[in-house]
Design an enzyme around this catalytic site. Structure first.
Site, mmCIF file in Angstrom:
data_model
loop_
_atom_site.group_PDB
_atom_site.id
_atom_site.type_symbol
_atom_site.label_atom_id
_atom_site.label_comp_id
_atom_site.label_asym_id
_atom_site.label_seq_id
_atom_site.Cartn_x
_atom_site.Cartn_y
_atom_site.Cartn_z
ATOM 1 N N THR A 37 -25.525 -6.633 71.174
ATOM 2 C CA THR A 37 -24.420 -7.282 70.481
ATOM 3 C C THR A 37 -24.783 -7.532 69.029
ATOM 4 O O THR A 37 -25.935 -7.828 68.716
ATOM 5 C CB THR A 37 -24.077 -8.616 71.170
ATOM 6 O OG1 THR A 37 -23.636 -8.344 72.511
ATOM 7 C CG2 THR A 37 -22.983 -9.371 70.432
ATOM 8 N N THR A 77 -25.396 -4.473 63.938
ATOM 9 C CA THR A 77 -26.160 -3.229 64.082
ATOM 10 C C THR A 77 -25.797 -2.532 65.388
ATOM 11 O O THR A 77 -25.663 -1.300 65.439
ATOM 12 C CB THR A 77 -27.668 -3.507 64.018
ATOM 13 O OG1 THR A 77 -27.960 -4.270 62.849
ATOM 14 C CG2 THR A 77 -28.460 -2.214 63.961
ATOM 15 N N ASP A 126 -30.637 -2.685 71.151
ATOM 16 C CA ASP A 126 -30.097 -3.900 70.539
ATOM 17 C C ASP A 126 -30.831 -4.192 69.244
ATOM 18 O O ASP A 126 -31.926 -3.664 69.004
ATOM 19 C CB ASP A 126 -30.252 -5.088 71.499
ATOM 20 C CG ASP A 126 -29.281 -6.225 71.206
ATOM 21 O OD1 ASP A 126 -28.528 -6.143 70.218
ATOM 22 O OD2 ASP A 126 -29.287 -7.206 71.976
ATOM 23 N N GLY A 127 -30.242 -5.031 68.419
ATOM 24 C CA GLY A 127 -30.872 -5.434 67.170
ATOM 25 C C GLY A 127 -31.736 -6.667 67.352
ATOM 26 O O GLY A 127 -31.989 -7.118 68.480
ATOM 27 N N ASP A 184 -32.882 -10.518 65.046
ATOM 28 C CA ASP A 184 -32.796 -11.350 63.834
ATOM 29 C C ASP A 184 -34.150 -11.427 63.137
ATOM 30 O O ASP A 184 -34.222 -11.538 61.914
ATOM 31 C CB ASP A 184 -32.286 -12.740 64.203
ATOM 32 C CG ASP A 184 -30.883 -12.687 64.798
ATOM 33 O OD1 ASP A 184 -29.987 -12.151 64.120
ATOM 34 O OD2 ASP A 184 -30.691 -13.143 65.936
ATOM 35 N N LYS A 213 -33.671 -13.496 68.776
ATOM 36 C CA LYS A 213 -32.347 -12.929 68.913
ATOM 37 C C LYS A 213 -31.361 -14.052 69.214
ATOM 38 O O LYS A 213 -31.758 -15.143 69.573
ATOM 39 C CB LYS A 213 -32.319 -11.883 70.038
ATOM 40 C CG LYS A 213 -33.127 -10.620 69.690
ATOM 41 C CD LYS A 213 -33.152 -9.607 70.829
ATOM 42 C CE LYS A 213 -31.825 -9.293 71.412
ATOM 43 N NZ LYS A 213 -30.829 -8.848 70.388
ATOM 44 N N GLY A 214 -30.085 -13.752 69.047
ATOM 45 C CA GLY A 214 -29.063 -14.741 69.360
ATOM 46 C C GLY A 214 -28.231 -15.172 68.187
ATOM 47 O O GLY A 214 -27.422 -16.094 68.310
ATOM 48 N N GLY A 215 -28.409 -14.515 67.042
ATOM 49 C CA GLY A 215 -27.585 -14.846 65.892
ATOM 50 C C GLY A 215 -26.105 -14.652 66.172
ATOM 51 O O GLY A 215 -25.257 -15.344 65.598
ATOM 52 N N GLU A 239 -27.942 -10.813 76.662
ATOM 53 C CA GLU A 239 -28.875 -9.833 76.092
ATOM 54 C C GLU A 239 -30.210 -9.875 76.822
ATOM 55 O O GLU A 239 -30.792 -8.831 77.145
ATOM 56 C CB GLU A 239 -29.082 -10.109 74.602
ATOM 57 C CG GLU A 239 -27.885 -9.783 73.735
ATOM 58 C CD GLU A 239 -28.036 -10.227 72.297
ATOM 59 O OE1 GLU A 239 -27.272 -9.737 71.450
ATOM 60 O OE2 GLU A 239 -28.912 -11.071 72.006
#
Length: 223
Positions: free
Chosen positions: A32, A35, A85-86, A88, A98-100, A107
């Site tokens: 999510t 990116t 996945d991207g 942060d 992650k989790g921005g 995720e």
């Protein structure tokens, strides 16, 4: 290159990685964020080879379905070779924050099922020590005050993400002021705080492959 151009470059590199490493008809996990959105758009070129996708958020599911991909519930999937996945932030050991985008719980669940976690991001996300980017936590609403006290005791400064509710119906606390030299230990400690659904440290299940967008092109790094 602009940041969007870097994101497009790593998205295409991820599609190329899937073409080389995923069997035909495979189910692919999709993350999510901005990116990941570029990745979804680029993945259309491989649609005839992709059996289905598993989405880490409702927003990702809608984007995948908008491109004509079949999207499975994770419970219907026995094996998933690749999750893309991207991040942060990502450190030299491939631990990530992650989790921005607020989808950290789903995720983390999807990443746990995948054989290979491919992280796609630009070089600005690469850090020596995690923590400059606030650490997101998904929290049960009634536990907010208690969780905040526990986080303050750990040296963090929790801030409610105003006006945001996760796909699971919970709130997000973004924790500022942490320098995370031992991400696996902190991830485990946060898992023990009652009321936290998930924390945004991906250290116990870190990335396996990093496709890093730089001004000189995309660099592929592995553990």
């Amino acid at each position: 290159m602009t940041q969007d151009e870097l994101k497009q470059a790593v998205a295409q590199a991820a599609v190329d990685y899937i073409a080389q490493h995923a069997p035909e008809g495979a189910t692919i996990g999709v993350g999510t964020g901005s990116t990941a959105n570029f990745f979804i758009d680029a993945l259309v070129a491989l649609k005839p080879r992709i059996g289905a996708a598993v989405a880490s958020s409702e927003a990702t599911r809608k984007r995948l379905e908008g491109h004509g991909f079949k999207v499975f519930d994770l419970n219907a999937v026995a094996r998933m070779p690749i999750y893309v996945d991207g991040a942060d932030e990502i450190d030299p050991g491939f631990a990530m924050i992650k989790g921005g985008g607020g989808a950290l719980t789903r995720e983390k669940i999807v990443a746990a099922v995948a054989d290979t976690f491919v992280c796609i991001c630009d070089a600005s996300k690469q850090v020596d020590i995690l923590g400059k980017f606030p650490l997101p936590l998904e929290v049960i609403p009634m536990a907010r005050a208690q969780v905040e006290r526990e986080l303050i005791a750990l040296g963090g400064k929790p801030v409610l993400r105003e006006g945001f509710t996760t796909d699971n119906g919970n709130i997000i606390l973004d924790v500022h002021g942490l320098s995370i030299g031992k991400p696996t230990e902190l991830e485990s400690a946060l898992n023990q705080i009652v009321g936290i659904v998930t924390n945004g440290l991906f250290a116990r299940r870190s990335a396996d492959v990093l496709l890093l967008g730089t001004s000189d092109g995309v660099v592929t790094l592995t553990k």
